[in-house]
Scaffold this motif. Structure first.
Motif, PDB file in Angstrom:
ATOM      1  N   ASP A 150     -74.531 -26.175  -2.167  1.00 44.18           N
ATOM      2  CA  ASP A 150     -75.582 -26.520  -3.090  1.00 44.18           C
ATOM      3  C   ASP A 150     -75.152 -27.307  -4.127  1.00 44.18           C
ATOM      4  O   ASP A 150     -74.555 -27.860  -4.528  1.00 44.18           O
ATOM      5  N   CYS A 151     -73.768 -25.966  -3.990  1.00 45.47           N
ATOM      6  CA  CYS A 151     -72.781 -26.250  -4.999  1.00 45.47           C
ATOM      7  C   CYS A 151     -72.548 -27.754  -5.126  1.00 45.47           C
ATOM      8  O   CYS A 151     -72.437 -28.040  -5.824  1.00 45.47           O
ATOM      9  N   VAL A 152     -71.615 -28.158  -4.431  1.00 46.71           N
ATOM     10  CA  VAL A 152     -71.564 -29.728  -3.626  1.00 46.71           C
ATOM     11  C   VAL A 152     -71.684 -30.312  -4.222  1.00 46.71           C
ATOM     12  O   VAL A 152     -71.730 -31.696  -4.998  1.00 46.71           O
ATOM     13  N   ARG A 153     -73.475 -30.161  -3.404  1.00 48.54           N
ATOM     14  CA  ARG A 153     -74.275 -31.087  -4.362  1.00 48.54           C
ATOM     15  C   ARG A 153     -75.150 -31.343  -5.687  1.00 48.54           C
ATOM     16  O   ARG A 153     -75.396 -32.669  -6.518  1.00 48.54           O
ATOM     17  N   ARG A 154     -75.032 -30.188  -6.378  1.00 51.18           N
ATOM     18  CA  ARG A 154     -75.699 -30.011  -6.980  1.00 51.18           C
ATOM     19  C   ARG A 154     -74.344 -29.898  -8.289  1.00 51.18           C
ATOM     20  O   ARG A 154     -74.984 -30.636  -9.585  1.00 51.18           O
ATOM     21  N   PHE A 155     -73.793 -29.583  -7.909  1.00 56.05           N
ATOM     22  CA  PHE A 155     -72.355 -30.086  -9.141  1.00 56.05           C
ATOM     23  C   PHE A 155     -70.678 -30.511  -8.508  1.00 56.05           C
ATOM     24  O   PHE A 155     -70.269 -29.877  -8.510  1.00 56.05           O
ATOM     25  N   PRO A 156     -71.312 -31.751  -8.463  1.00 58.57           N
ATOM     26  CA  PRO A 156     -69.555 -32.967  -8.032  1.00 58.57           C
ATOM     27  C   PRO A 156     -68.563 -32.113  -8.981  1.00 58.57           C
ATOM     28  O   PRO A 156     -67.574 -31.828  -7.716  1.00 58.57           O
ATOM     29  N   GLU A 157     -68.866 -31.970 -10.085  1.00 62.52           N
ATOM     30  CA  GLU A 157     -68.211 -32.311 -10.620  1.00 62.52           C
ATOM     31  C   GLU A 157     -67.502 -30.452 -11.125  1.00 62.52           C
ATOM     32  O   GLU A 157     -67.018 -30.269 -12.363  1.00 62.52           O
ATOM     33  N   GLY A 158     -68.232 -29.449 -10.844  1.00 56.84           N
ATOM     34  CA  GLY A 158     -68.196 -28.026 -10.759  1.00 56.84           C
ATOM     35  C   GLY A 158     -68.559 -27.969 -12.569  1.00 56.84           C
ATOM     36  O   GLY A 158     -69.222 -29.271 -13.189  1.00 56.84           O
ATOM     37  N   MET A 159     -68.504 -27.509 -12.984  1.00 58.15           N
ATOM     38  CA  MET A 159     -69.097 -26.696 -14.270  1.00 58.15           C
ATOM     39  C   MET A 159     -68.110 -26.571 -15.416  1.00 58.15           C
ATOM     40  O   MET A 159     -66.726 -25.860 -14.997  1.00 58.15           O
ATOM     41  N   ASP A 160     -68.157 -26.366 -16.851  1.00 62.08           N
ATOM     42  CA  ASP A 160     -67.910 -25.826 -18.012  1.00 62.08           C
ATOM     43  C   ASP A 160     -67.574 -24.307 -17.803  1.00 62.08           C
ATOM     44  O   ASP A 160     -68.666 -24.173 -17.476  1.00 62.08           O
ATOM     45  N   THR A 161     -66.654 -23.426 -18.107  1.00 61.43           N
ATOM     46  CA  THR A 161     -66.695 -22.849 -19.255  1.00 61.43           C
ATOM     47  C   THR A 161     -67.330 -21.577 -19.537  1.00 61.43           C
ATOM     48  O   THR A 161     -67.833 -23.293 -20.662  1.00 61.43           O
ATOM     49  N   GLY A 162     -68.591 -21.438 -19.203  1.00 57.19           N
ATOM     50  CA  GLY A 162     -69.244 -20.495 -19.797  1.00 57.19           C
ATOM     51  C   GLY A 162     -70.583 -21.225 -19.865  1.00 57.19           C
ATOM     52  O   GLY A 162     -71.535 -20.472 -20.527  1.00 57.19           O
ATOM     53  N   GLU A 163     -70.628 -21.682 -18.767  1.00 59.11           N
ATOM     54  CA  GLU A 163     -72.192 -22.867 -18.340  1.00 59.11           C
ATOM     55  C   GLU A 163     -72.509 -22.175 -17.023  1.00 59.11           C
ATOM     56  O   GLU A 163     -71.921 -21.328 -16.428  1.00 59.11           O
ATOM     57  N   ALA A 164     -73.767 -21.912 -16.886  1.00 55.83           N
ATOM     58  CA  ALA A 164     -74.315 -21.596 -15.791  1.00 55.83           C
ATOM     59  C   ALA A 164     -75.297 -22.217 -15.090  1.00 55.83           C
ATOM     60  O   ALA A 164     -75.553 -23.769 -15.229  1.00 55.83           O
ATOM     61  N   GLY A 165     -75.308 -22.515 -13.718  1.00 57.05           N
ATOM     62  CA  GLY A 165     -76.101 -23.650 -12.624  1.00 57.05           C
ATOM     63  C   GLY A 165     -76.931 -22.517 -11.781  1.00 57.05           C
ATOM     64  O   GLY A 165     -76.166 -21.196 -11.503  1.00 57.05           O
ATOM     65  N   TRP A 166     -77.659 -22.752 -10.530  1.00 60.04           N
ATOM     66  CA  TRP A 166     -78.411 -22.110 -10.030  1.00 60.04           C
ATOM     67  C   TRP A 166     -78.029 -23.015  -8.965  1.00 60.04           C
ATOM     68  O   TRP A 166     -77.765 -24.545  -8.114  1.00 60.04           O
ATOM     69  N   THR A 167     -77.976 -22.313  -7.688  1.00 63.94           N
ATOM     70  CA  THR A 167     -77.985 -23.083  -6.307  1.00 63.94           C
ATOM     71  C   THR A 167     -78.971 -21.672  -5.902  1.00 63.94           C
ATOM     72  O   THR A 167     -79.446 -21.012  -5.795  1.00 63.94           O
ATOM     73  N   ILE A 168     -79.491 -22.863  -4.235  1.00 64.16           N
ATOM     74  CA  ILE A 168     -80.181 -21.391  -3.249  1.00 64.16           C
ATOM     75  C   ILE A 168     -79.425 -20.248  -2.515  1.00 64.16           C
ATOM     76  O   ILE A 168     -77.846 -19.939  -3.053  1.00 64.16           O
ATOM     77  N   ALA A 169     -79.979 -18.878  -1.813  1.00 66.97           N
ATOM     78  CA  ALA A 169     -79.033 -18.050  -2.032  1.00 66.97           C
ATOM     79  C   ALA A 169     -78.748 -17.941  -0.570  1.00 66.97           C
ATOM     80  O   ALA A 169     -78.044 -17.006   0.079  1.00 66.97           O
ATOM     81  N   GLY A 170     -79.098 -19.020   0.635  1.00 69.65           N
ATOM     82  CA  GLY A 170     -78.642 -18.603   1.518  1.00 69.65           C
ATOM     83  C   GLY A 170     -79.201 -17.236   2.876  1.00 69.65           C
ATOM     84  O   GLY A 170     -79.817 -17.085   2.420  1.00 69.65           O
ATOM     85  N   GLU A 171     -78.865 -17.119   3.056  1.00 68.27           N
ATOM     86  CA  GLU A 171     -78.140 -15.577   3.832  1.00 68.27           C
ATOM     87  C   GLU A 171     -78.854 -14.537   2.903  1.00 68.27           C
ATOM     88  O   GLU A 171     -78.882 -13.402   3.276  1.00 68.27           O
ATOM     89  N   LEU A 172     -78.664 -14.721   1.642  1.00 63.95           N
ATOM     90  CA  LEU A 172     -78.958 -13.155   0.693  1.00 63.95           C
ATOM     91  C   LEU A 172     -79.965 -12.796   0.576  1.00 63.95           C
ATOM     92  O   LEU A 172     -80.748 -13.296   0.301  1.00 63.95           O
ATOM     93  N   PRO A 173     -80.078 -11.699   0.258  1.00 60.53           N
ATOM     94  CA  PRO A 173     -81.788 -11.102   0.350  1.00 60.53           C
ATOM     95  C   PRO A 173     -82.648 -11.995  -1.633  1.00 60.53           C
ATOM     96  O   PRO A 173     -83.649 -11.266  -1.323  1.00 60.53           O
ATOM     97  N   ALA A 174     -81.611 -12.290  -1.702  1.00 58.09           N
ATOM     98  CA  ALA A 174     -82.063 -13.011  -3.153  1.00 58.09           C
ATOM     99  C   ALA A 174     -82.105 -14.357  -3.071  1.00 58.09           C
ATOM    100  O   ALA A 174     -82.675 -15.285  -1.524  1.00 58.09           O
ATOM    101  N   ARG A 175     -83.461 -14.766  -3.709  1.00 53.55           N
ATOM    102  CA  ARG A 175     -83.768 -16.658  -3.670  1.00 53.55           C
ATOM    103  C   ARG A 175     -83.163 -17.362  -4.209  1.00 53.55           C
ATOM    104  O   ARG A 175     -82.703 -18.437  -3.924  1.00 53.55           O
ATOM    105  N   TRP A 176     -82.292 -16.645  -4.793  1.00 51.41           N
ATOM    106  CA  TRP A 176     -81.023 -17.496  -6.002  1.00 51.41           C
ATOM    107  C   TRP A 176     -79.871 -17.473  -6.412  1.00 51.41           C
ATOM    108  O   TRP A 176     -80.312 -15.921  -5.975  1.00 51.41           O
ATOM    109  N   VAL A 177     -78.856 -17.899  -5.915  1.00 47.89           N
ATOM    110  CA  VAL A 177     -77.811 -17.686  -6.726  1.00 47.89           C
ATOM    111  C   VAL A 177     -77.199 -18.461  -8.050  1.00 47.89           C
ATOM    112  O   VAL A 177     -77.640 -19.835  -8.110  1.00 47.89           O
TER     113      VAL A 177
END
Length: 165
Positions: free
Chosen positions: A47-74
């Motif tokens: 999901d990181c690769v798909r949503r953020f192909p160029e990554g993100m800048d320092t200080g920024e935030a974005g979300w992905t699915i959480a996979g097998e974690l007990p949370a809904r999002w990361v």
């Protein structure tokens, strides 16, 4: 919003979203980032690769699915690397503010935060704690609980003291 602190493993927190202290490439790494990717499984990286192909800048935030974690999002935040000379505190506080903004967009009401940039990125721990608590308190949000997750007891004690001030 209530700011709480627990000592434990961020990947085990029962919250809507887990905040990940990521590198700017968002391709996994060490520390909290590596633990989240290992516990959540390969779908987080995909999901990181798909949503953020160029990554993100320092200080920024974005979300992905959480996979097998007990949370809904990361919610991935890119903290400044103090050791590498990124010492603008505004970049650090932006991570917390932007994480709350992303949480509001998602409708997440409970978040688990690591202490961003205070590990391998070398931000002085006392200031990292102050930056986190001050920013969480000052940022308008619909989040009900911002849970700081301390990896060890001394960090827990420091965060608890900062929250109680």
């Amino acid at each position: 919003m209530e700011i709480t602190v627990v000592e434990g493993d961020i990947t085990q927190q029962q919250v809507d979203a887990i905040v990940n202290a990521a590198n700017r490439h968002l391709r996994g790494g060490g520390g909290v980032d590596g633990a989240i990717h290992r516990a959540g499984g390969p779908v987080i990286l995909e999901d990181c690769v798909r949503r953020f192909p160029e990554g993100m800048d320092t200080g920024e935030a974005g979300w992905t699915i959480a996979g097998e974690l007990p949370a809904r999002w990361v919610i991935h935040v890119v903290g400044p690397n103090f050791t590498a000379g990124q010492r603008d505190r505004n970049l650090l506080t932006s991570c917390y503010r932007r994480a709350l903004e992303v949480a509001d967009e998602l409708g997440a009401r409970t978040l688990a935060f690591p202490l961003v940039s205070a590990g391998v990125y070398g931000w002085p721990r006392e200031d990292a704690i102050r930056a986190a608590v001050e920013t969480l308190r000052a940022t308008p949000t619909e989040v009900d609980e911002a849970r700081m997750v301390a990896f060890n007891h001394s960090t827990y004690d420091q965060i608890a003291a900062a929250i109680s001030r």
